[in-house]
Design a protein around this motif. Structure first.
Motif, PDB file in Angstrom:
ATOM      1  N   ASP A 175       9.054 -10.808  -4.810  1.00 10.16           N
ATOM      2  CA  ASP A 175       7.777 -11.484  -4.726  1.00 10.16           C
ATOM      3  C   ASP A 175       7.128 -10.965  -3.450  1.00 10.16           C
ATOM      4  O   ASP A 175       7.795 -10.372  -2.603  1.00 10.16           O
ATOM      5  N   ARG A 176       5.864 -11.225  -3.295  1.00  6.09           N
ATOM      6  CA  ARG A 176       5.180 -10.757  -2.086  1.00  6.09           C
ATOM      7  C   ARG A 176       5.925 -11.192  -0.821  1.00  6.09           C
ATOM      8  O   ARG A 176       6.224 -12.359  -0.651  1.00  6.09           O
ATOM      9  N   GLY A 177       6.215 -10.225   0.010  1.00  4.22           N
ATOM     10  CA  GLY A 177       6.801 -10.514   1.302  1.00  4.22           C
ATOM     11  C   GLY A 177       8.308 -10.696   1.323  1.00  4.22           C
ATOM     12  O   GLY A 177       8.893 -10.755   2.383  1.00  4.22           O
ATOM     13  N   SER A 178       8.952 -10.800   0.182  1.00  4.73           N
ATOM     14  CA  SER A 178      10.406 -10.947   0.187  1.00  4.73           C
ATOM     15  C   SER A 178      11.038  -9.676  -0.372  1.00  4.73           C
ATOM     16  O   SER A 178      10.440  -8.971  -1.172  1.00  4.73           O
ATOM     17  N   PRO A 179      12.262  -9.385   0.047  1.00  6.73           N
ATOM     18  CA  PRO A 179      12.903  -8.146  -0.419  1.00  6.73           C
ATOM     19  C   PRO A 179      13.307  -8.224  -1.887  1.00  6.73           C
ATOM     20  O   PRO A 179      13.607  -9.300  -2.402  1.00  6.73           O
ATOM     21  N   SER A 199       7.066  -1.367  -2.745  1.00  8.14           N
ATOM     22  CA  SER A 199       7.250  -0.947  -1.358  1.00  8.14           C
ATOM     23  C   SER A 199       7.710  -2.135  -0.531  1.00  8.14           C
ATOM     24  O   SER A 199       7.371  -3.273  -0.820  1.00  8.14           O
ATOM     25  N   GLY A 200       8.467  -1.858   0.475  1.00  6.74           N
ATOM     26  CA  GLY A 200       8.988  -2.911   1.337  1.00  6.74           C
ATOM     27  C   GLY A 200      10.470  -2.727   1.523  1.00  6.74           C
ATOM     28  O   GLY A 200      10.925  -1.626   1.809  1.00  6.74           O
ATOM     29  N   THR A 201      11.220  -3.801   1.334  1.00  8.27           N
ATOM     30  CA  THR A 201      12.657  -3.714   1.526  1.00  8.27           C
ATOM     31  C   THR A 201      13.390  -4.192   0.285  1.00  8.27           C
ATOM     32  O   THR A 201      12.849  -4.931  -0.538  1.00  8.27           O
ATOM     33  N   ALA A 202      14.623  -3.756   0.199  1.00  5.30           N
ATOM     34  CA  ALA A 202      15.526  -4.217  -0.856  1.00  5.30           C
ATOM     35  C   ALA A 202      16.834  -4.582  -0.174  1.00  5.30           C
ATOM     36  O   ALA A 202      17.187  -4.018   0.873  1.00  5.30           O
ATOM     37  N   GLU A 203      17.537  -5.551  -0.768  1.00  8.70           N
ATOM     38  CA  GLU A 203      18.822  -5.979  -0.229  1.00  8.70           C
ATOM     39  C   GLU A 203      19.856  -6.045  -1.342  1.00  8.70           C
ATOM     40  O   GLU A 203      19.512  -6.199  -2.514  1.00  8.70           O
ATOM     41  N   LEU A 204      21.110  -5.953  -0.929  1.00 12.65           N
ATOM     42  CA  LEU A 204      22.242  -6.132  -1.830  1.00 12.65           C
ATOM     43  C   LEU A 204      23.429  -6.571  -1.002  1.00 12.65           C
ATOM     44  O   LEU A 204      23.400  -6.500   0.222  1.00 12.65           O
ATOM     45  N   ARG A 255      22.464   6.887   0.167  1.00 16.27           N
ATOM     46  CA  ARG A 255      21.132   6.650  -0.395  1.00 16.27           C
ATOM     47  C   ARG A 255      20.207   5.890   0.553  1.00 16.27           C
ATOM     48  O   ARG A 255      19.159   5.423   0.151  1.00 16.27           O
ATOM     49  N   GLY A 256      20.612   5.781   1.809  1.00 17.22           N
ATOM     50  CA  GLY A 256      19.739   5.211   2.823  1.00 17.22           C
ATOM     51  C   GLY A 256      19.914   3.738   3.117  1.00 17.22           C
ATOM     52  O   GLY A 256      19.229   3.190   3.975  1.00 17.22           O
ATOM     53  N   TRP A 257      20.813   3.056   2.416  1.00 17.72           N
ATOM     54  CA  TRP A 257      21.071   1.647   2.684  1.00 17.72           C
ATOM     55  C   TRP A 257      21.844   1.532   3.987  1.00 17.72           C
ATOM     56  O   TRP A 257      22.673   2.387   4.293  1.00 17.72           O
ATOM     57  N   ARG A 258      21.600   0.446   4.720  1.00 19.64           N
ATOM     58  CA  ARG A 258      22.300   0.208   5.977  1.00 19.64           C
ATOM     59  C   ARG A 258      22.831  -1.216   6.006  1.00 19.64           C
ATOM     60  O   ARG A 258      22.131  -2.158   5.639  1.00 19.64           O
ATOM     61  N   PRO A 259      24.079  -1.395   6.477  1.00 23.33           N
ATOM     62  CA  PRO A 259      24.618  -2.754   6.563  1.00 23.33           C
ATOM     63  C   PRO A 259      23.884  -3.551   7.634  1.00 23.33           C
ATOM     64  O   PRO A 259      23.454  -2.994   8.645  1.00 23.33           O
ATOM     65  N   THR A 260      23.739  -4.833   7.395  1.00 18.03           N
ATOM     66  CA  THR A 260      23.165  -5.742   8.378  1.00 18.03           C
ATOM     67  C   THR A 260      24.316  -6.528   9.016  1.00 18.03           C
ATOM     68  O   THR A 260      25.477  -6.291   8.685  1.00 18.03           O
ATOM     69  N   THR A 261      23.985  -7.466   9.844  1.00 11.49           N
ATOM     70  CA  THR A 261      25.012  -8.327  10.431  1.00 11.49           C
ATOM     71  C   THR A 261      25.213  -9.586   9.602  1.00 11.49           C
ATOM     72  O   THR A 261      26.065 -10.410   9.930  1.00 11.49           O
ATOM     73  N   ARG A 311      20.614  -3.354   3.557  1.00  8.72           N
ATOM     74  CA  ARG A 311      19.159  -3.337   3.418  1.00  8.72           C
ATOM     75  C   ARG A 311      18.676  -1.890   3.290  1.00  8.72           C
ATOM     76  O   ARG A 311      19.225  -0.985   3.910  1.00  8.72           O
ATOM     77  N   LEU A 312      17.631  -1.729   2.481  1.00  9.57           N
ATOM     78  CA  LEU A 312      16.998  -0.425   2.295  1.00  9.57           C
ATOM     79  C   LEU A 312      15.505  -0.578   2.520  1.00  9.57           C
ATOM     80  O   LEU A 312      14.878  -1.485   1.977  1.00  9.57           O
ATOM     81  N   ASP A 313      14.938   0.322   3.307  1.00  8.92           N
ATOM     82  CA  ASP A 313      13.494   0.374   3.501  1.00  8.92           C
ATOM     83  C   ASP A 313      12.937   1.274   2.402  1.00  8.92           C
ATOM     84  O   ASP A 313      13.245   2.465   2.355  1.00  8.92           O
ATOM     85  N   VAL A 314      12.167   0.684   1.500  1.00  5.97           N
ATOM     86  CA  VAL A 314      11.627   1.427   0.361  1.00  5.97           C
ATOM     87  C   VAL A 314      10.173   1.762   0.660  1.00  5.97           C
ATOM     88  O   VAL A 314       9.335   0.870   0.737  1.00  5.97           O
TER      89      VAL A 314
END
Length: 165
Positions: free
Chosen positions: A75-79, A110-115, A131-137, A152-155
């Motif tokens: 949705d707008r503003g959420s990953p 465009s924005g971010t994606a999470e898994l 593929r550019g994903w990075r672990p978060t804390t 998280r991935l910056d798309v």
């Protein structure tokens, strides 16, 4: 071997369930609790494949589902949330996971994606890191004392760097 990527339908639920179960057995190995492994996940996958707002594709090979991906687009503003990407262990390394991931990148806004990735799943961690994903804390309790880690991935539309890594 070639495969076809197509929209998932409720008729795919049994085969999606089988791929999910086999893949979990492969990456959890001995850490998979027998009671957890014995759970019938068919109702969950049938509900997922019929839930409005869930985007899901399957990779079909030789008339069988060989992999699948499910996501909730942002949705707008959420990953966007990549909730599932599973490939049958007999087809690891065949390009199915990459093809499904590429389709996700093509449709996510465009924005971010999470898994979430179980910290003990080295194959998945390598797959996503390339593929550019990075672990978060951010983590939550996991299996065998290993947490699930949010990645998280910056798309960015037009970025070619996502698949070049």
């Amino acid at each position: 071997m070639t495969f076809e990527v197509r929209d998932a339908t409720p008729a795919d639920a049994a085969q999606v369930t089988r791929v999910h179960q086999r893949s979990r057995e492969a990456y959890y190995g001995d850490a998979l609790d027998r009671r957890d492994a014995a759970q019938d996940r068919y109702p969950m996958w049938l509900a997922t494949l019929t839930r409005p707002g869930t985007w899901c594709l399957v990779a079909e090979q030789d008339g069988h589902v060989a992999g699948f991906i499910a996501a909730h687009l942002a949705d707008r503003g959420s990953p966007a949330e990549l909730s599932s990407l599973y490939v049958d262990p007999d087809r690891f390394g065949s390009g199915i996971g990459t093809a499904l991931h590429t389709r996700f990148i093509e449709v996510v806004p465009s924005g971010t994606a999470e898994l979430e990735v179980w910290d003990g799943n080295e194959r998945a961690k390598r797959f996503y890191a390339v593929r550019g994903w990075r672990p978060t804390t951010r983590t939550r309790a996991g299996v065998a004392g290993r947490p699930f880690v949010t990645w998280r991935l910056d798309v960015r539309r037009g970025s070619r760097s996502l698949n070049a890594r």
